[in-house]
Design a protein around this motif. Structure first.
Motif, PDB file in Angstrom:
ATOM      1  N   ILE A  17       0.961  -1.127   0.130  1.00 10.24           N
ATOM      2  CA  ILE A  17      -0.085   0.033   0.096  1.00 10.24           C
ATOM      3  C   ILE A  17       0.811   1.473  -0.084  1.00 10.24           C
ATOM      4  N   LEU A  18       1.831   1.240   0.693  1.00  9.87           N
ATOM      5  CA  LEU A  18       2.731   2.515   0.991  1.00  9.87           C
ATOM      6  C   LEU A  18       3.444   2.645  -0.330  1.00  9.87           C
ATOM      7  N   GLN A  19       3.958   1.417  -1.091  1.00  8.09           N
ATOM      8  CA  GLN A  19       4.637   1.743  -2.237  1.00  8.09           C
ATOM      9  C   GLN A  19       3.799   2.121  -3.450  1.00  8.09           C
ATOM     10  N   THR A  20       2.559   1.710  -3.290  1.00  7.65           N
ATOM     11  CA  THR A  20       1.711   1.874  -4.310  1.00  7.65           C
ATOM     12  C   THR A  20       1.226   3.758  -4.261  1.00  7.65           C
ATOM     13  N   ASP A  21       0.735   3.964  -2.923  1.00 12.55           N
ATOM     14  CA  ASP A  21       0.027   5.188  -2.731  1.00 12.55           C
ATOM     15  C   ASP A  21       1.329   6.327  -2.683  1.00 12.55           C
ATOM     16  N   HIS A  22       2.214   5.952  -1.878  1.00 10.35           N
ATOM     17  CA  HIS A  22       3.404   7.020  -1.703  1.00 10.35           C
ATOM     18  C   HIS A  22       4.779   6.488  -1.811  1.00 10.35           C
ATOM     19  N   PHE A  58       5.585   6.199  12.421  1.00  8.03           N
ATOM     20  CA  PHE A  58       5.002   5.616  11.350  1.00  8.03           C
ATOM     21  C   PHE A  58       3.185   6.094  11.417  1.00  8.03           C
ATOM     22  N   ASN A  59       2.992   6.521  12.565  1.00  6.28           N
ATOM     23  CA  ASN A  59       1.678   7.115  12.783  1.00  6.28           C
ATOM     24  C   ASN A  59       1.375   8.461  12.045  1.00  6.28           C
ATOM     25  N   ASP A  60       2.431   9.127  11.715  1.00  5.48           N
ATOM     26  CA  ASP A  60       2.522  10.308  10.972  1.00  5.48           C
ATOM     27  C   ASP A  60       2.524  10.403   9.396  1.00  5.48           C
ATOM     28  N   LEU A  61       2.361   9.170   8.822  1.00  4.52           N
ATOM     29  CA  LEU A  61       2.337   9.162   7.378  1.00  4.52           C
ATOM     30  C   LEU A  61       1.019   9.701   6.988  1.00  4.52           C
ATOM     31  N   PRO A  62       0.970  10.174   5.653  1.00  4.86           N
ATOM     32  CA  PRO A  62      -0.135  10.962   5.160  1.00  4.86           C
ATOM     33  C   PRO A  62      -1.259   9.919   4.841  1.00  4.86           C
ATOM     34  N   ASP A  69      -6.286   3.502   2.910  1.00  6.29           N
ATOM     35  CA  ASP A  69      -6.224   4.286   4.159  1.00  6.29           C
ATOM     36  C   ASP A  69      -6.634   3.620   5.291  1.00  6.29           C
ATOM     37  N   TYR A  70      -7.857   3.222   5.131  1.00  8.53           N
ATOM     38  CA  TYR A  70      -8.432   2.438   6.446  1.00  8.53           C
ATOM     39  C   TYR A  70      -7.763   1.201   6.629  1.00  8.53           C
ATOM     40  N   ILE A  71      -7.549   0.285   5.408  1.00 12.98           N
ATOM     41  CA  ILE A  71      -6.785  -0.816   5.519  1.00 12.98           C
ATOM     42  C   ILE A  71      -5.378  -0.755   6.304  1.00 12.98           C
ATOM     43  N   PHE A  72      -4.889   0.209   5.801  1.00 11.47           N
ATOM     44  CA  PHE A  72      -3.359   0.560   6.092  1.00 11.47           C
ATOM     45  C   PHE A  72      -3.499   0.822   7.825  1.00 11.47           C
ATOM     46  N   GLY A  73      -4.328   1.709   8.224  1.00 12.13           N
ATOM     47  CA  GLY A  73      -4.739   1.820   9.584  1.00 12.13           C
ATOM     48  C   GLY A  73      -4.918   0.474  10.371  1.00 12.13           C
ATOM     49  N   GLY A 127      -5.345 -15.916   4.124  1.00 12.72           N
ATOM     50  CA  GLY A 127      -4.070 -15.461   3.390  1.00 12.72           C
ATOM     51  C   GLY A 127      -3.912 -14.950   1.952  1.00 12.72           C
ATOM     52  N   ASN A 128      -5.190 -14.117   1.768  1.00 12.14           N
ATOM     53  CA  ASN A 128      -5.472 -13.723   0.364  1.00 12.14           C
ATOM     54  C   ASN A 128      -5.591 -12.028   0.452  1.00 12.14           C
ATOM     55  N   LEU A 129      -5.104 -11.577   1.362  1.00 15.15           N
ATOM     56  CA  LEU A 129      -5.546 -10.065   1.645  1.00 15.15           C
ATOM     57  C   LEU A 129      -4.716  -9.338   0.211  1.00 15.15           C
ATOM     58  N   ARG A 130      -3.482  -9.602   0.189  1.00 17.23           N
ATOM     59  CA  ARG A 130      -2.790  -8.957  -0.822  1.00 17.23           C
ATOM     60  C   ARG A 130      -3.464  -8.967  -2.226  1.00 17.23           C
ATOM     61  N   GLU A 131      -4.134  -9.967  -2.637  1.00 11.91           N
ATOM     62  CA  GLU A 131      -4.618 -10.209  -3.859  1.00 11.91           C
ATOM     63  C   GLU A 131      -6.192  -9.502  -3.967  1.00 11.91           C
ATOM     64  N   ASN A 132      -6.439  -8.946  -2.678  1.00 11.63           N
ATOM     65  CA  ASN A 132      -7.828  -8.599  -2.561  1.00 11.63           C
ATOM     66  C   ASN A 132      -7.816  -7.042  -1.892  1.00 11.63           C
ATOM     67  N   LEU A 133      -6.697  -6.331  -1.931  1.00 11.88           N
ATOM     68  CA  LEU A 133      -6.795  -4.967  -1.626  1.00 11.88           C
ATOM     69  C   LEU A 133      -7.618  -3.983  -2.140  1.00 11.88           C
ATOM     70  N   ASP A 134      -7.391  -3.943  -3.400  1.00 13.02           N
ATOM     71  CA  ASP A 134      -8.395  -3.218  -4.023  1.00 13.02           C
ATOM     72  C   ASP A 134      -9.924  -3.370  -4.542  1.00 13.02           C
TER      73      ASP A 134
END
Length: 136
Positions: A17-22, A58-62, A69-73, A127-134
């Protein structure tokens, strides 16, 4: 990813998520790489715990984009809870501890986010969160 490696899966999704979004936050992407390496090679969480607290933590990331955003949190909370409890809960397996942290996160959010938390945590357990992030 297997069900028994929820912690690594959570880190991998945080990193993605971080690499994709920021992608400009290379230092945090590298930090997560180190966290993954420390866990998979040595079952070590101290480096990850140092990411929280203080200015520039880490809590100060945009914000991330959309539901990221919600998944990241949510994933940050799960990883922190696990790392904080790891080593303090003698006699409990790492798998059981992580499932406990995931379950607590699933139950933590109230309307309207309860279903979103449930989806995130169920994909982690399966075990499939990565494939379902979007798709969440």
């Amino acid at each position: 990813m297997t069900q028994t490696d929820i912690y690594t899966q959570a880190f991998t999704c945080l990193r993605l998520i971080l690499q994709t979004d920021h992608p400009e936050f290379k230092n945090w992407i590298d930090w997560l790489d180190r966290d993954i390496q420390d866990w998979t090679q040595q079952r070590e969480v101290a480096h990850h715990l140092r990411a929280y607290g203080g200015m520039g933590s880490f809590n100060d990331l945009p914000d991330m984009r959309g539901n990221h955003d919600y998944i990241f949190g949510c994933l940050k909370s799960v990883c922190y809870a696990f790392a904080h409890l790891y080593g303090k809960r003698e006699g409990i397996s790492t798998e059981a501890l992580m499932e406990e942290c995931v379950h607590k996160e699933e139950q933590a959010a109230y309307h309207p986010h309860k279903e979103l938390n449930r989806a995130i945590t169920q994909h982690l357990i399966q075990g499939n969160l990565r494939e379902n992030l979007d798709n969440i």
